[in-house]
Design an enzyme around this catalytic site. Structure first.
Site, PDB file in Angstrom:
ATOM      1  N   ASP A   6       0.842  -1.182   0.000  1.00 44.34           N
ATOM      2  CA  ASP A   6       0.000   0.000   0.000  1.00 44.34           C
ATOM      3  C   ASP A   6       0.889   1.249   0.000  1.00 44.34           C
ATOM      4  OD1 ASP A   6      -3.149   0.647   0.575  1.00 44.34           O
ATOM      5  OD2 ASP A   6      -1.865   2.151   1.512  1.00 44.34           O
ATOM      6  N   HIS A  35      -4.710  -7.783  -0.552  1.00 42.33           N
ATOM      7  CA  HIS A  35      -3.969  -6.536  -0.374  1.00 42.33           C
ATOM      8  C   HIS A  35      -3.223  -6.487   0.951  1.00 42.33           C
ATOM      9  CE1 HIS A  35      -3.144  -2.278  -0.954  1.00 42.33           C
ATOM     10  NE2 HIS A  35      -3.649  -2.018   0.250  1.00 42.33           N
ATOM     11  N   TYR A  70      -3.107  11.454   1.594  1.00 38.97           N
ATOM     12  CA  TYR A  70      -3.672  11.450   0.249  1.00 38.97           C
ATOM     13  C   TYR A  70      -3.646  12.858  -0.348  1.00 38.97           C
ATOM     14  CZ  TYR A  70      -5.414   6.665   0.701  1.00 38.97           C
ATOM     15  OH  TYR A  70      -5.504   5.300   0.825  1.00 38.97           O
TER      16      TYR A  70
END
Length: 381
Positions: A180, A359, A310
């Site tokens: 990630d 993931h 982000y």
């Protein structure tokens, strides 16, 4: 970058009043109205979340706090930021230092099942020659790397901080691994510090393949399936990223005030990103382990500061040029990585594809991830 501060010992000790406050909030949830007969296509189903909250009310944070505190933990100051990290040294004198980087919505708790096999392979059925000294920091603004006191903490700045951290720990040569966020920060670390990083191992990339014309021609059946899954995710599963990369502060008010809101926000990602062969998140990951991750976000109040990453990366400068550091890639289900595309940006020397896991590989398939990390770094020692 500012000089590194002193390294201080750290223990996770959540105040009892914070645990009591969480329980009180969970006991008086104001549940939303929901349309009848809807599944996961609109988000987390209300009836499902009822069951998970009931489990959270029974969950014992102190036992997981003890599991985390079984590994030495420290804090230091790098570039004016508090950095928390686990530092699990191997009993093997020839162990290779390795820095692990988690992502969002992850935390250092996701490494609990891999720390033992990585640091002490002889006690876990492995070869002592594959041992690592493991450093696992909390990403700034996540978990216990708080408070986040200034903007600008993007992937590059994190990679620079990691290079400072490893130098401060006295590791002249080391490897980097991550999923990630870590699948971006770890190769950046190799680009920034190629004289000291011996290799980079990645898993858990989520980005849509950065393709050029012709890249999707003549794909294998496996890569065609990856592309279809990536297109579906791009069409239906990126709303969280748009919110966190544009208005992270706004969404954080609901997440910071409601533990059920924080739970749903994270639980949705575990449903979407875990092994697609597993219908529910707890079919792929222990529900208590998942609740530990959510609890860390809740107790540290890091919904806003973790979402901030982000935003920062949306406005970050261009990455430095690719390095020649050897790179290994472990591809699990839900990962859209394609070798012929990644090779343009990375010096790929090792490639593995798995049919089990997802993931969150360190949680879902720790055995496969550990074996692949060992195999990649074995010739680089």
């Amino acid at each position: 970058m500012d000089s590194r501060g002193a390294i201080e010992q750290f223990r996770i000790e959540v105040p009892q009043e914070a645990i009591d406050d969480l329980r009180e909030r969970l006991e008086r949830v104001r549940w939303p109205r929901a349309l009848p007969s809807t599944g996961w296509e609109r988000g987390v189903p209300v009836d499902y979340l009822h069951r998970v909250v009931a489990r959270w009310l029974e969950y014992e944070w102190r036992s997981w706090e003890e599991r985390l505190n079984a590994f030495p933990q420290f804090t230091t100051r790098i570039d004016s930021q508090t950095i928390h990290f686990l530092h699990a040294r191997s009993p093997e004198p020839g162990a290779l230092p390795l820095i692990l980087t988690h992502g969002w919505p992850g935390s250092v708790a996701e490494f609990l099942d891999v720390l033992g096999p990585l640091t002490d392979p002889a006690s876990h059925g492995g070869d002592p020659a594959d041992a690592f000294h493991v450093v696992a920091p909390s990403v700034p603004g996540h978990g216990f790397s708080v408070p986040l006191k200034e903007p600008g903490w993007n992937h590059q700045r994190i990679a620079l901080a990691w290079s400072t951290l490893m130098a401060g720990l006295g590791y002249p040569q080391y490897g980097a691994q991550g999923g990630d966020t870590g699948s971006v920060v770890s190769p950046l670390l190799g680009r920034i510090d190629p004289d000291h990083v011996v290799g980079v191992h990645l898993n858990g990339g989520l980005a849509f393949p950065a393709a050029r014309p012709g890249d999707f021609d003549n794909l294998s059946e496996r890569d065609q399936a990856k592309l279809a899954a990536a297109e579906h995710t791009r069409a239906t599963g990126t709303g969280y990223a748009e919110l966190q990369s544009t208005k992270p502060q706004t969404v954080s008010f609901g997440l910071s005030d409601s533990p059920v809101g924080q739970l749903a926000w994270i639980l949705e990602k575990f449903h979407e990103w875990t092994d697609p062969a597993r219908p529910l998140p707890e079919d792929a990951v222990s529900l208590d382990h998942l609740l530990t991750d959510v609890s860390i976000y809740w107790f540290t109040n890091t919904s806003a500061t973790s979402a901030n990453l982000y935003y920062e990366n949306r406005h970050a400068p261009a990455d430095p040029p690719p390095s020649t550091v050897p790179t290994g890639v472990a591809v699990f289900p839900t990962d859209p990585s394609m070798r012929h595309i990644l090779e343009r940006e990375h010096h790929v020397t090792h490639w593995s594809e798995f049919d089990r896991g997802g993931h969150f590989a360190a949680l879902e398939a720790p055995d496969l991830l550990v074996d692949d990390i060992r195999a990649f770094f074995r010739p680089l020692r």
